[in-house]
Design an enzyme around this catalytic site. Structure first.
Site, PDB file in Angstrom:
ATOM      1  N   HIS A 155       6.248   2.181 -24.862  1.00 30.14           N
ATOM      2  CA  HIS A 155       5.932   3.048 -25.531  1.00 30.14           C
ATOM      3  C   HIS A 155       6.072   3.444 -26.265  1.00 30.14           C
ATOM      4  CE1 HIS A 155       4.290   0.573 -20.981  1.00 30.14           C
ATOM      5  NE2 HIS A 155       5.676   1.122 -21.010  1.00 30.14           N
ATOM      6  N   SER A 165       1.004  10.645 -55.321  1.00 29.96           N
ATOM      7  CA  SER A 165      -0.136  11.865 -54.733  1.00 29.96           C
ATOM      8  C   SER A 165      -1.090  12.160 -56.170  1.00 29.96           C
ATOM      9  CB  SER A 165       0.438  12.780 -53.469  1.00 29.96           C
ATOM     10  OG  SER A 165      -1.398  13.869 -53.594  1.00 29.96           O
ATOM     11  N   LYS A 220       4.968  14.161 -53.032  1.00 32.76           N
ATOM     12  CA  LYS A 220       4.086  12.915 -51.871  1.00 32.76           C
ATOM     13  C   LYS A 220       5.022  11.465 -52.469  1.00 32.76           C
ATOM     14  CE  LYS A 220       2.674  12.733 -48.741  1.00 32.76           C
ATOM     15  NZ  LYS A 220       0.792  12.717 -48.875  1.00 32.76           N
ATOM     16  N   GLU A 276       1.393   0.404 -45.700  1.00 40.18           N
ATOM     17  CA  GLU A 276      -0.091   0.969 -44.827  1.00 40.18           C
ATOM     18  C   GLU A 276      -0.994  -0.495 -45.236  1.00 40.18           C
ATOM     19  OE1 GLU A 276       0.446   5.748 -44.795  1.00 40.18           O
ATOM     20  OE2 GLU A 276      -0.400   5.319 -46.321  1.00 40.18           O
TER      21      GLU A 276
END
Length: 475
Positions: free
Chosen positions: A155, A276, A282, A289
């Site tokens: 969970h 980025s 970044k 992803e």
């Protein structure tokens, strides 16, 4: 060139022709179409429909056309409706009227499904081989971190301490099931549709089992209507690919979370990260992803084909043209994604100190208290209740349950003796779980050995299938 039209007084309207045209996506089937047509020509020669001389001329022309297709010197033109009409155009250019003779006794209905099956066999073998490379990377990582301690989650909450190698090895297990499904797909879908004709079989080539053997199939379809209308092999392949995509999405989600500042577990290699355009600091987990994001199109392609197939009557229907683009897209997606994800997994390093620091937080050792009591003969329902009271007391004192003193534990229940202390550590909790499939290092070492052995069998299997297929397709 059109493969039909004798009974029509005019050609199709431009809008109808544009809608019907499939050459822009089915040209990928051209190498398989060449091979299938050669097998068909041999069948026509065996029954005397084509003379040996004419058969040889057509096969030589088909081989030459195949070489031109591979070299890019022969390609579709605007007038071609599909891959079959383009290839027939090429043959007629080489042989004149004889170039149209090879169409006898077969239909685009049985031709296209045979082409498509060979395409999928070829690419499912490649997909299986690519999967084994990712399995190997995960198993190697599991071995590298076979003694690392980390929190386990259910969970998305801290659950129990685990061996981090065990966490990584779960992905090898899932991906091996995917490899097994590809293995089963290859065995189950090895029947040739060639010879089914439009739907009723062929009066000119009455032995489809011969071309089936030549094309590397285990046999011919037993029902010609089923042969041209069956797309179970497509929907099943899409299901396998959607399942792989779901597993890759799970991997992507975990690596995305592990690489966040909040987790701080994973350090992704620069080669498998991006930056980025506005924030110089970044380092983004784009490969992870994209693995997560591309699962949507894989599941969507499966749903597209299943919905298209629903309720199709009798034999071939033109709806079946819609089976290819989703399949090509899913296959291309996975064969592009897998190498990048394999590289990401193989080059990622993990902060074992940071993982271990959180392994016993959030009362993760509460189960050890219940297990200790159960081993002492306390009914587990009672042991669970006592362990829960320990958590309650610890929370009241802003402690974790393992930080309670021996006196605190005895005050909660007299059976919580000092012998419990050996269990209230991550090492103790992990090392006590030595059964098959459990999280101890000893269990994990056995699991890694089994994973390597099973994956090696698939590596050998897909390599053998690749060799057999190349031998069949090479003329």
């Amino acid at each position: 060139m059109a493969l039909w039209g004798g009974r029509f007084s005019a050609g199709p309207a431009q809008s109808a022709a544009i809608l019907s045209r499939s050459i822009h996506f089915d040209w990928v089937l051209a190498p398989y179409d060449i091979r299938v047509n050669i097998a068909h020509v041999r069948g026509l020669e065996s029954t005397g429909v084509l003379s040996h001389a004419d058969s040889e001329k057509i096969m030589v022309a088909l081989l030459a056309l195949g070489e031109e297709i591979a070299a890019g010197s022969f390609h579709p033109i605007a007038a071609d409706e599909d891959v079959h009409s383009a290839i027939e155009r090429g043959l007629i250019a080489k042989l004149g009227e004889l170039g149209g003779a090879f169409r006898a006794g077969r239909s685009r209905n049985d031709l296209v499904v045979t082409d498509f099956k060979l395409y999928l066999i070829d690419h499912m073998i490649a997909l299986g081989a690519s999967l084994t490379e990712l399995i190997e990377e995960f198993t190697n990582k599991a071995d590298e971190y076979k003694s690392a301690i980390a929190p386990g989650f259910t969970h998305l909450q801290h659950a129990q301490p685990i061996n981090f190698g065990h966490e990584l090895a779960k992905h090898s297990q899932a991906l091996l099931r995917d490899a097994s499904r590809i293995h089963d797909w290859l065995a189950r879908n090895s029947l040739s549709p060639l010879g089914a004709g439009a739907l009723a079989g062929s009066a000119l080539v009455p032995h489809p089992e011969r071309s089936a053997d030549e094309l590397g199939f285990s046999g011919a379809h037993q029902n010609s209507i089923d042969a041209v209308s069956d797309r179970d092999f497509v929907s099943e392949a899409l299901f396998v690919m959607a399942g792989i995509g779901t597993h890759l999405s799970r991997i992507g989600e975990e690596y995305t979370l592990w690489s966040t500042t909040e987790f701080g577990w994973a350090k992704l290699d620069d080669a498998f990260s991006t930056g980025s355009s506005i924030m110089p600091q970044k380092k983004n987990p784009d490969i992870a992803e994209l693995a997560r994001g591309k699962s949507g199109r894989l599941v969507g392609n499966l749903m597209t084909v299943l919905t298209m197939l629903k309720g199709l009557p009798f034999a071939y229907n033109r709806d079946l043209q819609e089976d290819k683009e989703p399949t090509f897209d899913s296959m291309n997606t996975l064969l592009t994604l897998l190498p990048a994800l394999t590289g990401m997994v193989g080059t990622t390093s993990f902060d074992t100190q940071r993982m271990a620091a959180g392994a016993v937080s959030s009362h993760a050792l509460a189960t050890e208290i219940a297990d200790f009591l159960a081993k002492a003969g306390v009914p587990f329902a009672t042991a669970h209740e006592i362990s829960g009271r320990c958590v309650q007391v610890a929370e009241e004192r802003s402690l974790d349950v393992h930080e309670l003193s021996d006196a605190d534990l005895l005050a909660i229940d007299s059976r919580l003796t000092s012998e419990l202390r050996a269990n209230l550590s991550a090492v103790g909790a992990i090392s006590s779980r030595t059964s098959i499939g459990a999280t101890s290092t000893t269990s994990l070492i056995k699991q890694i050995h089994d994973l390597n052995a099973r994956n090696q069998k698939f590596i050998q299997y897909f390599d053998s299938k690749r060799s057999d297929f190349l031998e069949m397709i090479t003329l």
